[in-house]
Write an enzyme that holds these catalytic residues in place. Structure first.
Site, PDB file in Angstrom:
ATOM      1  N   ASP A  37       0.858  -1.190   0.000  1.00  0.00           N
ATOM      2  CA  ASP A  37       0.000   0.000   0.000  1.00  0.00           C
ATOM      3  C   ASP A  37       0.889   1.232   0.000  1.00  0.00           C
ATOM      4  O   ASP A  37       2.030   1.201   0.468  1.00  0.00           O
ATOM      5  CB  ASP A  37      -0.916   0.009   1.234  1.00  0.00           C
ATOM      6  CG  ASP A  37      -2.232   0.716   0.976  1.00  0.00           C
ATOM      7  OD1 ASP A  37      -3.286   0.066   0.941  1.00  0.00           O
ATOM      8  OD2 ASP A  37      -2.207   1.961   0.791  1.00  0.00           O
ATOM      9  N   ASP A  60       3.917   2.591  -4.401  1.00  0.00           N
ATOM     10  CA  ASP A  60       2.895   3.255  -5.212  1.00  0.00           C
ATOM     11  C   ASP A  60       2.789   2.464  -6.517  1.00  0.00           C
ATOM     12  O   ASP A  60       3.753   2.409  -7.296  1.00  0.00           O
ATOM     13  CB  ASP A  60       3.356   4.701  -5.481  1.00  0.00           C
ATOM     14  CG  ASP A  60       2.394   5.479  -6.366  1.00  0.00           C
ATOM     15  OD1 ASP A  60       1.492   4.855  -6.976  1.00  0.00           O
ATOM     16  OD2 ASP A  60       2.565   6.701  -6.469  1.00  0.00           O
ATOM     17  N   VAL A  61       1.631   1.856  -6.768  1.00  0.00           N
ATOM     18  CA  VAL A  61       1.506   0.976  -7.937  1.00  0.00           C
ATOM     19  C   VAL A  61       1.591   1.720  -9.269  1.00  0.00           C
ATOM     20  O   VAL A  61       1.710   1.091 -10.321  1.00  0.00           O
ATOM     21  CB  VAL A  61       0.207   0.126  -7.899  1.00  0.00           C
ATOM     22  CG1 VAL A  61       0.218  -0.844  -6.739  1.00  0.00           C
ATOM     23  CG2 VAL A  61      -1.041   1.007  -7.890  1.00  0.00           C
ATOM     24  N   ASN A  87      -5.510  -4.965  -6.535  1.00  0.00           N
ATOM     25  CA  ASN A  87      -6.757  -4.401  -5.999  1.00  0.00           C
ATOM     26  C   ASN A  87      -6.707  -2.895  -5.789  1.00  0.00           C
ATOM     27  O   ASN A  87      -7.750  -2.239  -5.779  1.00  0.00           O
ATOM     28  CB  ASN A  87      -7.047  -5.117  -4.665  1.00  0.00           C
ATOM     29  CG  ASN A  87      -7.925  -4.301  -3.746  1.00  0.00           C
ATOM     30  OD1 ASN A  87      -9.146  -4.277  -3.906  1.00  0.00           O
ATOM     31  ND2 ASN A  87      -7.322  -3.594  -2.793  1.00  0.00           N
ATOM     32  N   SER A 139     -15.021  -3.697 -11.507  1.00  0.00           N
ATOM     33  CA  SER A 139     -16.172  -3.076 -10.835  1.00  0.00           C
ATOM     34  C   SER A 139     -17.363  -3.253 -11.771  1.00  0.00           C
ATOM     35  O   SER A 139     -17.185  -3.342 -12.993  1.00  0.00           O
ATOM     36  CB  SER A 139     -15.908  -1.578 -10.634  1.00  0.00           C
ATOM     37  OG  SER A 139     -17.124  -0.896 -10.376  1.00  0.00           O
ATOM     38  N   TYR A 152     -13.552   6.705 -13.770  1.00  0.00           N
ATOM     39  CA  TYR A 152     -13.554   5.449 -13.004  1.00  0.00           C
ATOM     40  C   TYR A 152     -14.065   4.291 -13.872  1.00  0.00           C
ATOM     41  O   TYR A 152     -13.455   3.225 -13.930  1.00  0.00           O
ATOM     42  CB  TYR A 152     -14.420   5.630 -11.753  1.00  0.00           C
ATOM     43  CG  TYR A 152     -14.409   4.449 -10.813  1.00  0.00           C
ATOM     44  CD1 TYR A 152     -13.348   4.264  -9.930  1.00  0.00           C
ATOM     45  CD2 TYR A 152     -15.452   3.537 -10.790  1.00  0.00           C
ATOM     46  CE1 TYR A 152     -13.324   3.189  -9.050  1.00  0.00           C
ATOM     47  CE2 TYR A 152     -15.442   2.458  -9.920  1.00  0.00           C
ATOM     48  CZ  TYR A 152     -14.379   2.291  -9.047  1.00  0.00           C
ATOM     49  OH  TYR A 152     -14.373   1.222  -8.183  1.00  0.00           O
ATOM     50  N   LYS A 156     -11.978   0.920 -15.185  1.00  0.00           N
ATOM     51  CA  LYS A 156     -12.393  -0.453 -14.875  1.00  0.00           C
ATOM     52  C   LYS A 156     -12.708  -1.238 -16.151  1.00  0.00           C
ATOM     53  O   LYS A 156     -12.489  -2.448 -16.221  1.00  0.00           O
ATOM     54  CB  LYS A 156     -13.582  -0.448 -13.915  1.00  0.00           C
ATOM     55  CG  LYS A 156     -13.261   0.158 -12.544  1.00  0.00           C
ATOM     56  CD  LYS A 156     -12.183  -0.630 -11.816  1.00  0.00           C
ATOM     57  CE  LYS A 156     -11.939  -0.119 -10.404  1.00  0.00           C
ATOM     58  NZ  LYS A 156     -10.908  -0.892  -9.693  1.00  0.00           N
TER      59      LYS A 156
HETATM   60  P1  NAD Z   1     -10.158   1.778  -0.034  1.00  0.00           P
HETATM   61  O1  NAD Z   1      -9.929   3.226  -0.262  1.00  0.00           O
HETATM   62  O2  NAD Z   1     -10.796   1.346   1.239  1.00  0.00           O
HETATM   63  O3  NAD Z   1      -8.770   0.995  -0.215  1.00  0.00           O
HETATM   64  C1  NAD Z   1      -7.928   1.242  -1.307  1.00  0.00           C
HETATM   65  C2  NAD Z   1      -6.482   1.080  -0.848  1.00  0.00           C
HETATM   66  O4  NAD Z   1      -5.630   1.296  -1.991  1.00  0.00           O
HETATM   67  C3  NAD Z   1      -6.077   2.120   0.202  1.00  0.00           C
HETATM   68  O5  NAD Z   1      -5.435   1.488   1.300  1.00  0.00           O
HETATM   69  C4  NAD Z   1      -5.124   3.043  -0.542  1.00  0.00           C
HETATM   70  O6  NAD Z   1      -4.111   3.621   0.279  1.00  0.00           O
HETATM   71  C5  NAD Z   1      -4.537   2.101  -1.586  1.00  0.00           C
HETATM   72  N1  NAD Z   1      -3.986   2.830  -2.720  1.00  0.00           N
HETATM   73  C6  NAD Z   1      -4.536   3.886  -3.382  1.00  0.00           C
HETATM   74  N2  NAD Z   1      -3.708   4.310  -4.341  1.00  0.00           N
HETATM   75  C7  NAD Z   1      -2.607   3.511  -4.296  1.00  0.00           C
HETATM   76  C8  NAD Z   1      -1.400   3.459  -5.042  1.00  0.00           C
HETATM   77  N3  NAD Z   1      -1.146   4.338  -6.025  1.00  0.00           N
HETATM   78  N4  NAD Z   1      -0.483   2.502  -4.747  1.00  0.00           N
HETATM   79  C9  NAD Z   1      -0.711   1.620  -3.735  1.00  0.00           C
HETATM   80  N5  NAD Z   1      -1.849   1.635  -2.982  1.00  0.00           N
HETATM   81  C10 NAD Z   1      -2.775   2.566  -3.255  1.00  0.00           C
HETATM   82  O7  NAD Z   1     -10.993   1.234  -1.300  1.00  0.00           O
HETATM   83  P2  NAD Z   1     -11.849  -0.111  -1.527  1.00  0.00           P
HETATM   84  O8  NAD Z   1     -13.272   0.242  -1.562  1.00  0.00           O
HETATM   85  O9  NAD Z   1     -11.369  -1.194  -0.655  1.00  0.00           O
HETATM   86  O10 NAD Z   1     -11.448  -0.387  -3.039  1.00  0.00           O
HETATM   87  C11 NAD Z   1     -10.501  -1.349  -3.402  1.00  0.00           C
HETATM   88  C12 NAD Z   1     -10.679  -1.677  -4.865  1.00  0.00           C
HETATM   89  O11 NAD Z   1     -11.995  -2.195  -5.099  1.00  0.00           O
HETATM   90  C13 NAD Z   1     -10.529  -0.492  -5.812  1.00  0.00           C
HETATM   91  O12 NAD Z   1      -9.869  -0.910  -6.986  1.00  0.00           O
HETATM   92  C14 NAD Z   1     -11.964  -0.103  -6.109  1.00  0.00           C
HETATM   93  O13 NAD Z   1     -12.084   0.569  -7.320  1.00  0.00           O
HETATM   94  C15 NAD Z   1     -12.613  -1.469  -6.137  1.00  0.00           C
HETATM   95  N6  NAD Z   1     -14.066  -1.479  -5.953  1.00  0.00           N
HETATM   96  C16 NAD Z   1     -14.632  -1.003  -4.801  1.00  0.00           C
HETATM   97  C17 NAD Z   1     -16.017  -1.048  -4.683  1.00  0.00           C
HETATM   98  C18 NAD Z   1     -16.712  -0.544  -3.444  1.00  0.00           C
HETATM   99  O14 NAD Z   1     -17.939  -0.481  -3.436  1.00  0.00           O
HETATM  100  N7  NAD Z   1     -15.995  -0.232  -2.391  1.00  0.00           N
HETATM  101  C19 NAD Z   1     -16.804  -1.557  -5.719  1.00  0.00           C
HETATM  102  C20 NAD Z   1     -16.189  -2.030  -6.863  1.00  0.00           C
HETATM  103  C21 NAD Z   1     -14.803  -1.995  -6.965  1.00  0.00           C
END
Ligand code: NAD
Length: 257
Positions: A37, A60-61, A87, A139, A152, A156
């Site tokens: 992360d 940072d990815v 993710n 997503s 977004y 995706k």
């Molecule tokens: P979240 O914000 O709770 O967690 C995301 C994590 O990614 C955070 O810890 C953040 O610090 C980390 N991150 C962000 N940019 C980064 C980078 N450049 N390098 C490394 N780490 C990084 O979000 P979430 O809801 O758990 O989402 C996780 C994934 O699931 C995302 O890809 C999101 O698009 C996808 N998603 C979420 C939902 C939802 O309803 N929450 C639905 C569909 C898809």
């Protein structure tokens, strides 16, 4: 016997939400897990809960150097990765005519380029180890039109196409590539983006979320992070040995309507 005994997994975005839940489930099923992360504190919290099966990697990815280091640190500590859950992702609202270029580029950089760079960095070691499983975070916004989410949704959509494309190239190397498309899941990202969009405090969003989303979801509730982690465990495991190039929707029936 855990379902992931002997697996070495990299989970990006493991410091929060869906990534933390999946990393924890992977460890509970016997995997060794590199929790990656950009937020070191979040990743550390995830690892503290899993003990010696976990490793914190602050990266940072969107950076190729960081993605390469994430794999190098995993190899040094545990050995070559056999599972990658790409993710990490960020939100970003706005219709096509409104979203600014900076937001567009930031969202594409994390959600799509980050997924590609993570795979690019992992693949050589995974292939040398005899194969593995790459799970990309999609997503349902990639599958149907959602309002105010041009960047977004595009990011995706790219993840879905990249998943199918990589599945074809890497099947001969015994690397499976699949994507999960979660519906609306209760996570910090969802709460933050709703609070921002509605101009309310995060503590006030529950009623708004229920009012807006429940009528659109046949199961009439939001999803929980563990319900996505369960799909990730399946895809990471050898039970999914013939599953590749698949886009797996986990959304309480939302896209069936
Ligand atoms: P979240 O914000 O709770 O967690 C995301 C994590 O990614 C955070 O810890 C953040 O610090 C980390 N991150 C962000 N940019 C980064 C980078 N450049 N390098 C490394 N780490 C990084 O979000 P979430 O809801 O758990 O989402 C996780 C994934 O699931 C995302 O890809 C999101 O698009 C996808 N998603 C979420 C939902 C939802 O309803 N929450 C639905 C569909 C898809």
């Amino acid at each position: 016997m855990g379902r992931l005994d002997g697996k070495i997994a990299i989970v990006t975005g493991a410091g929060s939400g869906l990534g933390r839940a999946a990393a924890s489930r992977f460890a509970a099923e016997g995997a060794l897990v590199a929790c990656v992360d950009i937020d070191g504190e979040g990743a550390q919290e995830t690892v503290t809960a899993m003990g010696e099966q976990g490793l914190v990697v602050i990266a940072d990815v969107t950076s190729e150097a960081d993605a390469e280091r994430m794999v190098a640190e995993t190899i040094d500590h545990f050995g070559p990765p056999t599972v990658l859950y790409a993710n990490a992702g960020i939100g970003g609202r706005g219709a096509a005519a409104e979203v600014d270029l900076e937001t567009w580029q930031a969202v594409l950089a994390v959600n799509l380029t980050g997924v590609w760079l993570s795979a690019k960095s992992c693949l050589p070691a995974m292939i040398e180890a005899g194969g593995g499983s790459i799970i990309n975070q999609g997503s349902i916004t990639a599958l149907v039109g959602f309002s105010n989410s041009a960047a977004y949704s595009a990011s995706k959509g790219g993840v879905i196409s990249l998943t199918r494309q990589m599945a074809v190239d890497y099947a001969p190397h015994n690397v499976r590539v699949n994507a999960i498309c979660p519906g609306v899941i209760e996570t910090p990202l969802l709460r933050r983006s709703w609070a921002l969009a509605q101009g309310v405090e995060e503590s006030e969003v529950d009623d708004l979320l229920a009012e807006h989303w429940h009528p659109q979801i046949p199961m009439a509730r939001l999803g929980q992070v563990d319900e996505i982690a369960a799909m990730a465990v399946y895809l990471a495991s050898d039970e999914a040995a013939w599953t590749t190039g698949s886009i797996l929707t986990v959304d309480g029936g939302q896209t069936a309507m």
